[in-house]
Scaffold this active site. Structure first.
Site, mmCIF file in Angstrom:
data_model
loop_
_atom_site.group_PDB
_atom_site.id
_atom_site.type_symbol
_atom_site.label_atom_id
_atom_site.label_comp_id
_atom_site.label_asym_id
_atom_site.label_seq_id
_atom_site.Cartn_x
_atom_site.Cartn_y
_atom_site.Cartn_z
ATOM 1 N N SER A 134 0.540 -1.034 0.556
ATOM 2 C CA SER A 134 0.089 -0.474 0.086
ATOM 3 C C SER A 134 1.150 0.712 0.064
ATOM 4 C CB SER A 134 -1.152 0.279 1.868
ATOM 5 O OG SER A 134 -1.393 1.212 1.424
ATOM 6 N N TYR A 147 -2.561 -1.430 10.941
ATOM 7 C CA TYR A 147 -2.436 -1.743 8.892
ATOM 8 C C TYR A 147 -1.104 -1.263 8.757
ATOM 9 C CZ TYR A 147 -3.781 -1.161 3.926
ATOM 10 O OH TYR A 147 -3.722 -1.202 2.697
HETATM 11 P P1 NAD Z 1 -11.385 -6.599 -0.286
HETATM 12 O O1 NAD Z 1 -12.125 -5.937 1.669
HETATM 13 O O2 NAD Z 1 -12.231 -6.041 -1.439
HETATM 14 O O3 NAD Z 1 -10.789 -7.578 -0.209
HETATM 15 C C1 NAD Z 1 -9.758 -8.481 0.716
HETATM 16 C C2 NAD Z 1 -10.901 -10.001 0.803
HETATM 17 O O4 NAD Z 1 -9.788 -10.939 1.599
HETATM 18 C C3 NAD Z 1 -11.633 -10.062 0.391
HETATM 19 O O5 NAD Z 1 -11.994 -11.471 -0.607
HETATM 20 C C4 NAD Z 1 -11.643 -11.000 1.833
HETATM 21 O O6 NAD Z 1 -12.513 -11.925 2.307
HETATM 22 C C5 NAD Z 1 -10.113 -11.493 2.453
HETATM 23 N N1 NAD Z 1 -9.530 -11.660 2.902
HETATM 24 C C6 NAD Z 1 -10.536 -11.048 4.530
HETATM 25 N N2 NAD Z 1 -9.924 -11.773 5.649
HETATM 26 C C7 NAD Z 1 -9.248 -12.703 5.344
HETATM 27 C C8 NAD Z 1 -8.669 -13.572 5.622
HETATM 28 N N3 NAD Z 1 -8.468 -14.493 7.240
HETATM 29 N N4 NAD Z 1 -8.195 -14.990 5.797
HETATM 30 C C9 NAD Z 1 -8.617 -15.169 4.152
HETATM 31 N N5 NAD Z 1 -9.421 -14.074 3.154
HETATM 32 C C10 NAD Z 1 -9.716 -13.053 3.421
HETATM 33 O O7 NAD Z 1 -9.715 -5.656 -0.138
HETATM 34 P P2 NAD Z 1 -9.486 -4.838 -1.032
HETATM 35 O O8 NAD Z 1 -9.618 -3.278 -1.247
HETATM 36 O O9 NAD Z 1 -9.090 -5.510 -2.771
HETATM 37 O O10 NAD Z 1 -7.784 -4.935 -1.122
HETATM 38 C C11 NAD Z 1 -6.640 -6.235 -1.374
HETATM 39 C C12 NAD Z 1 -4.880 -5.637 -0.039
HETATM 40 O O11 NAD Z 1 -5.170 -4.856 -1.604
HETATM 41 C C13 NAD Z 1 -5.053 -5.336 1.100
HETATM 42 O O12 NAD Z 1 -3.841 -6.280 0.939
HETATM 43 C C14 NAD Z 1 -5.372 -4.141 0.626
HETATM 44 O O13 NAD Z 1 -4.871 -3.490 2.439
HETATM 45 C C15 NAD Z 1 -4.259 -3.788 -0.397
HETATM 46 N N6 NAD Z 1 -5.111 -2.225 -0.667
HETATM 47 C C16 NAD Z 1 -5.827 -1.721 -1.000
HETATM 48 C C17 NAD Z 1 -6.266 -1.035 -1.141
HETATM 49 C C18 NAD Z 1 -7.161 0.394 -1.030
HETATM 50 O O14 NAD Z 1 -7.232 1.221 -1.281
HETATM 51 N N7 NAD Z 1 -8.303 -0.932 -1.417
HETATM 52 C C19 NAD Z 1 -5.177 0.500 -1.086
HETATM 53 C C20 NAD Z 1 -3.629 0.166 -0.488
HETATM 54 C C21 NAD Z 1 -3.670 -1.331 -0.810
#
Ligand code: NAD
Length: 252
Positions: A134, A147
């Protein structure tokens, strides 16, 4: 066209992980989508991927996920550590159990998955690990201690694994996005609005895009394309690096 590979992607029921699974399937890879949410099965199926249900905060579940990929497809070439959650609270009120859950899911699970995938990649002399970190792996914001600590740690894991993988054809890189339009961010917008007593649109414009040169949220497919590049043969000289997709956030 990309050489077809076997990929394991975590956190695939929504957002970035779902987009990565779709992109990899379109490239002809065999994909095992891993998520604790059973709704991921239908999503994986629609994309043409296999599904394995696992709560990645459990060490045995991490090892079982890699074993499943190898059992099903015979080997494992690509690992994308993507599953993540957020919890927003100031340090004074931050619940210890949330801290541990976030560190388990977002730092320990990527370590255990890397460890379990390693012998398969080393044997093949080829491997790609893409860690979805991130912009909060590079800079901080208040209210997100767990986080931000997990994401900063993920960069350390990325660099260490890159050094160990160099001799074995295994590359390890991180992607550092700013706000991507996913359910995780939709929840944060609601949380921040509550925390600051603001309207959701004002949270997006005044907080989330405050440091952005490009004033829009990122599409999950934009992150998936970069993951596709880092997982390809073309990226064989790229390792230990962090790739920002941050709308210019860290340029200032
Ligand atoms: P999201 O909430 O849409 O998806 C996260 C997924 O992880 C979901 O499918 C959820 O079911 C799964 N998950 C959660 N806990 C779990 C567990 N204990 N075991 C297995 N699976 C589990 O989130 P996203 O925004 O797509 O984020 C994905 C990654 O990208 C994360 O690591 C997040 O930190 C990173 N990220 C997101 C953003 C953003 O703005 N959305 C920015 C930077 C980084």
């Amino acid at each position: 066209p990309a050489t077809p590979r076997v990929a394991l992607v975590t956190g695939t029921t929504s957002g970035i992980g779902e987009a990565v699974v779709k992109h990899f399937c379109q490239q002809g890879h065999q994909v095992l989508a891993v998520d604790f949410n059973a709704a991921g099965e239908a999503k994986a199926d629609a994309a043409g991927a296999a599904f394995f249900q696992a709560d990645l905060t459990e060490a045995d579940a991490c090892r079982a996920a890699v074993a499943e990929a190898v059992k099903r497809f015979g080997h494992l070439d690509i690992l994308v550590n993507n599953a993540g959650i957020q919890h927003v609270a100031n340090i004074e009120e931050f619940p210890e159990d949330k801290w541990r859950q976030i560190l388990d899911l977002m730092l320990t699970a990527p370590f255990l998955l890397t460890q379990a995938a390693w012998p398969h990649m080393r044997k093949a002399g080829w491997g790609r690990i893409v860690n979805i970190a991130s912009v909060h792996a590079q800079v901080a914001s208040p209210g997100k201690a767990a986080y931000i600590s997990a994401k900063h740690g993920m960069i350390g894991l990325t660099k260490t694994a890159a050094l160990e993988g160099g001799a074995h054809g295994i590359t390890v890189n991180a992607i550092c996005p700013a706000y991507v339009k996913t359910p995780l961010v939709d929840n944060q917008i609601a949380d921040q609005a509550r925390m600051h007593g603001m309207k959701e649109q004002d949270v997006i414009e005044q907080i989330m895009l405050k440091n952005a040169a490009i004033k829009r949220l990122i599409d999950p497919s934009e992150v998936a394309s970069l993951a596709g590049y880092l997982a390809s043969d073309a990226a064989g000289a790229v390792t230990g690096s962090s790739w920002n997709i941050d709308l210019g956030w860290t340029a200032q």
